[in-house]
Write a protein that holds these residues in place. Structure first.
Motif, PDB file in Angstrom:
ATOM      1  N   PHE A 115      12.376  -3.159 -29.794  1.00  0.00           N
ATOM      2  CA  PHE A 115      13.935  -2.369 -29.403  1.00  0.00           C
ATOM      3  C   PHE A 115      13.534  -0.923 -30.040  1.00  0.00           C
ATOM      4  O   PHE A 115      14.282   0.122 -29.405  1.00  0.00           O
ATOM      5  CB  PHE A 115      15.022  -2.924 -30.199  1.00  0.00           C
ATOM      6  CG  PHE A 115      15.750  -3.999 -29.661  1.00  0.00           C
ATOM      7  CD1 PHE A 115      15.072  -4.460 -28.159  1.00  0.00           C
ATOM      8  CD2 PHE A 115      16.781  -4.493 -29.970  1.00  0.00           C
ATOM      9  CE1 PHE A 115      15.685  -5.680 -27.407  1.00  0.00           C
ATOM     10  CE2 PHE A 115      17.309  -5.707 -29.249  1.00  0.00           C
ATOM     11  CZ  PHE A 115      16.880  -6.102 -28.072  1.00  0.00           C
ATOM     12  N   PHE A 156      11.003   1.110 -29.639  1.00  0.00           N
ATOM     13  CA  PHE A 156      10.367   1.994 -28.854  1.00  0.00           C
ATOM     14  C   PHE A 156      11.408   2.132 -27.561  1.00  0.00           C
ATOM     15  O   PHE A 156      11.237   3.075 -26.866  1.00  0.00           O
ATOM     16  CB  PHE A 156       9.315   1.118 -28.172  1.00  0.00           C
ATOM     17  CG  PHE A 156       8.130   0.949 -29.033  1.00  0.00           C
ATOM     18  CD1 PHE A 156       7.501   1.866 -29.538  1.00  0.00           C
ATOM     19  CD2 PHE A 156       7.829  -0.193 -29.709  1.00  0.00           C
ATOM     20  CE1 PHE A 156       6.171   1.823 -30.367  1.00  0.00           C
ATOM     21  CE2 PHE A 156       6.777  -0.323 -30.813  1.00  0.00           C
ATOM     22  CZ  PHE A 156       6.142   0.789 -30.940  1.00  0.00           C
ATOM     23  N   VAL A 157      12.491   1.409 -27.384  1.00  0.00           N
ATOM     24  CA  VAL A 157      13.369   1.607 -26.145  1.00  0.00           C
ATOM     25  C   VAL A 157      14.453   2.071 -26.620  1.00  0.00           C
ATOM     26  O   VAL A 157      15.628   2.135 -25.824  1.00  0.00           O
ATOM     27  CB  VAL A 157      13.468   0.469 -25.080  1.00  0.00           C
ATOM     28  CG1 VAL A 157      12.187   0.306 -24.471  1.00  0.00           C
ATOM     29  CG2 VAL A 157      13.771  -0.718 -25.910  1.00  0.00           C
ATOM     30  N   ASP A 158      14.827   2.534 -27.772  1.00  0.00           N
ATOM     31  CA  ASP A 158      16.062   3.270 -28.570  1.00  0.00           C
ATOM     32  C   ASP A 158      17.361   2.270 -28.361  1.00  0.00           C
ATOM     33  O   ASP A 158      18.386   2.765 -28.307  1.00  0.00           O
ATOM     34  CB  ASP A 158      16.263   4.530 -27.775  1.00  0.00           C
ATOM     35  CG  ASP A 158      15.221   5.723 -28.123  1.00  0.00           C
ATOM     36  OD1 ASP A 158      14.517   5.679 -28.790  1.00  0.00           O
ATOM     37  OD2 ASP A 158      14.925   6.457 -27.111  1.00  0.00           O
ATOM     38  N   ILE A 159      16.940   1.156 -28.628  1.00  0.00           N
ATOM     39  CA  ILE A 159      18.100   0.106 -28.741  1.00  0.00           C
ATOM     40  C   ILE A 159      18.527  -0.212 -30.053  1.00  0.00           C
ATOM     41  O   ILE A 159      17.533  -0.509 -30.801  1.00  0.00           O
ATOM     42  CB  ILE A 159      17.590  -1.365 -28.128  1.00  0.00           C
ATOM     43  CG1 ILE A 159      17.300  -1.157 -26.646  1.00  0.00           C
ATOM     44  CG2 ILE A 159      18.928  -2.382 -28.291  1.00  0.00           C
ATOM     45  CD1 ILE A 159      18.617  -0.833 -25.780  1.00  0.00           C
TER      46      ILE A 159
END
Lengths: 154, 494
Positions: B423, B425-428
């Protein structure tokens, strides 16, 4: 790298939500006083719809991202993450056979040595941690620590 | 009243009270051990004590452990208790900037002040506030849950959609297990361990703890450094000056915390997020939140300790528990032969005054005991990161296992750790997911039961005054910032 990951994440959200909807449709309907009421499938389907829309948004956002730099190669640091995950699975298996203390001692020392801590330092720190956990969790909180084949957590 | 205040300093009350606070430091600071668990363990010890000594121990453990839960959250980004979630944001950022001591000193002072205000409100307005709390039915609770969730979801800087995804995933995870209404197993894949659902403690430890370990070990440069390279220095007086500068934030957050705490079933976990979200939305510098904002530390910590006072309001006035801790307290009261409810104010007024006195004085003791806790944890965490990360891992494993004595929960922790790592890495953002898992059952059950009551109609969910207020607040959470900025820009231009 990020562009690809965001797109993959979007696709994963859509696939997951579709699977949830398919599974939810197999749940029985809820009926109260002869009338249909929101059953066990109601909320998961509602959430899946939200997640499908979000998945599409993620794919679109990923597609709009600029082209990325090269993916960094495999390194000692990156392999540490994989080793930790593998060690965790082994650690759980070991706990069932060796008991909590021995398995933790082995896990802690091996991992610290891998992360370039000296052997004796690793052994001392792990042993102290194990003693602390066995006395607090085991003795004070009466939590049954994994006993292993010997029947004792140490 | 003075007699009552003096009576709490008798050795028979004071000594176990202080011992329980020291115990609270250990419980709160260890991920996997919750404040509820600490209180539950104290109860058998109090069995042969006088009721006030027992109550003092319960209050001591709960106030201290809620504060010390913020210590690992601030220093390592691993919340010690679920109510410490927001401390992983600005508190941890301050630690990374070498201002960990400042973050924790402010945290401690505001915990004490928030706790003090919470007890003060409990003393002054318990009956009317409890009456208001009892007006909450399924419709209002549904929106309250959504409100708490939207607070944490809206925190994803510039990407509220990512916050919504995280919250929705958390809610989806919460649907795993036996459906409470029908008894049907959902998404368990035939696994017996999943019938009880996914435990939020292993999920929380994995998302915050393991993912942080994975991030750290992947960076060889980071590994050789100390866990807290620079802890910083600040005196209590210096901390107090900063708190005084932010007195309105402390007061606002404490009132929010007490009110949320007074709602049965809500508690400190939601209170801290609501206070954090409200502070960010009404702040003149919202862009500083998540980057080491002092207000971002002060607001949630004032609220979570104030909420403890709030949870005692319905418990004392109506005998309805405000959270899991007061549920145990009610059991303990019955064990002492007391009858919680409106009559307690007539039959056991001295005891009630004693509880109030203990609640207020505990806040002063908290500063001493809490400072000790900060010093201990601060010293341990000066060790190099390659050692601390392995210790964190060992505690993450035992913390996940301890809740249900289950190996399966360790796998759950590992899975959520990998998820948390991805998460990043994908800005969650991670906090909305945890809050989704915690609030999921409350939101789903209240929505479904509410719809059953209205035969599928949404009118009651919208046109009730409390529901309408909550809906407006949710709208404000997502659109309030831009609207306020517009007004401020206009003000500046004028």
């Amino acid at each position: 790298m990020k562009k690809k990951l965001v797109i993959i994440f979007g696709i994963a959200l859509i696939l997951l939500s579709t699977a949830v909807i398919m599974e939810s449709l197999t749940f029985p309907e809820a009926v109260s006083a002869g009338k249909k009421t929101p059953g066990p499938s109601f909320f998961p389907i509602l959430l899946s719809v939200v997640l499908i829309i979000s998945g599409i948004q993620q794919i679109a956002a990923g597609a709009r991202m600029p082209h990325e730099e090269k993916i960094p190669g495999w390194s000692w640091g990156a392999s540490n993450s994989v080793i930790i995950i593998l060690f965790l699975f082994l650690y759980v298996l070991l706990m069932e056979y060796l008991g909590y203390a021995a398995a933790t001692l082995l896990f802690g020392v091996l991992l610290m040595v891998r992360l370039k801590v000296g052997f004796f330092r690793a052994l001392t720190v792990t042993a102290l941690t194990v003693i602390f956990i066995v006395s607090i969790f085991g003795q004070v909180f009466h939590i049954q620590l994994p006993a292993g084949l010997s029947g004792l957590p140490w | 009243m003075i007699d009552v205040v003096l009576s709490v300093f008798r050795p028979g009350i004071l000594l176990p009270w202080l011992a329980s606070m020291a115990f609270g430091v250990l419980v709160g600071g260890t991920p996997g051990l919750t404040a509820t668990m600490g209180v539950a363990l104290i109860i058998p010890v109090t069995y042969y004590m006088e009721p006030l000594a027992g109550m003092a121990m319960i209050l001591g453990v709960s106030f201290t452990s809620i504060f010390t839960g913020d210590i690992p959250a601030t220093l390592l980004r691993i919340p010690g208790t679920p109510a410490s979630g927001p401390a992983t944001l600005d508190g941890y950022e301050l630690t990374k900037q070498g201002r960990g001591m400042e973050a924790l000193t402010l945290d401690l002072l505001c915990s004490a002040i928030g706790g003090f205000i919470g007890v003060l409100i409990l003393m002054l307005v318990a009956p009317p506030l409890a009456k208001f709390a009892l007006r909450f039915t399924n419709f209002q609770y549904f929106w309250l849950g959504i409100f708490g969730l939207s607070m944490s979801a809206s925190l994803s800087a510039g990407k509220p959609m990512n916050g919504i995804i995280s919250a929705a995933l958390g809610l989806l995870v919460a649907t795993i297990g036996m459906d409470v209404t029908t008894g049907l197993p959902r998404f368990t894949g035939g696994n017996m361990e999943l019938l009880e659902g996914v435990g939020f403690i292993p999920a929380m430890v994995g998302l915050f703890g393991l993912s942080e370990v994975l991030k750290n070990v992947a960076d060889p440069k980071l590994l050789k450094q100390s866990s807290i390279p620079e802890f910083g220095k600040i005196s209590l007086l210096g901390g107090m000056r900063i708190v005084l500068k932010n007195k309105l934030t402390v007061l606002k957050a404490s009132i929010i915390g007490t009110c949320v705490g007074a709602l049965p079933g809500a508690g400190a976990d939601i209170a801290s997020w609501v206070a954090y979200g409200m502070e960010k939305k009404t702040s003149r510098t919202p862009e500083e939140f998540g980057r080491g904002s002092v207000s971002g530390v002060i607001a949630p910590t004032s609220a979570n300790n104030a909420a403890l006072g709030g949870t005692w309001i319905p418990a004392l006035v109506f005998g309805v528990p405000g959270d899991s801790i007061t549920a145990i307290v009610l059991g303990a009261m019955l064990m002492y032969g007391l009858r919680p409810g409106p009559l307690i104010f007539q039959e056991n007024l001295t005891l009630v005054h004693g509880i109030f006195a203990v609640g207020l004085i505990s806040q002063f003791f908290l500063i001493i005991v809490g400072m000790l806790g900060i010093k201990i944890f601060g010293t341990i965490l000066k060790l190099p990161r390659n050692i601390v990360m392995v210790i964190v891992l060992i505690f993450s494993v035992i913390g996940s296992y301890a809740i249900r004595n289950s190996f399966f929960d360790i796998y759950i922790m590992t899975l959520f750790g990998i998820l948390g790592y991805f998460f990043e890495f994908v800005d969650i953002p991670l906090p909305p997911m945890i809050l989704g898992i915690i609030l999921g059952p409350m939101i789903e059950n209240n929505l479904r039961v509410g719809l059953i009551k209205t035969h599928g109609g949404f009118g009651e969910f919208i046109f009730d005054p409390i529901c309408l207020t909550l809906i407006l607040l949710i709208v404000f959470v997502f659109f309030g910032g831009p609207i306020l900025n517009l007004f401020r820009r206009k003000e500046k231009l004028d």
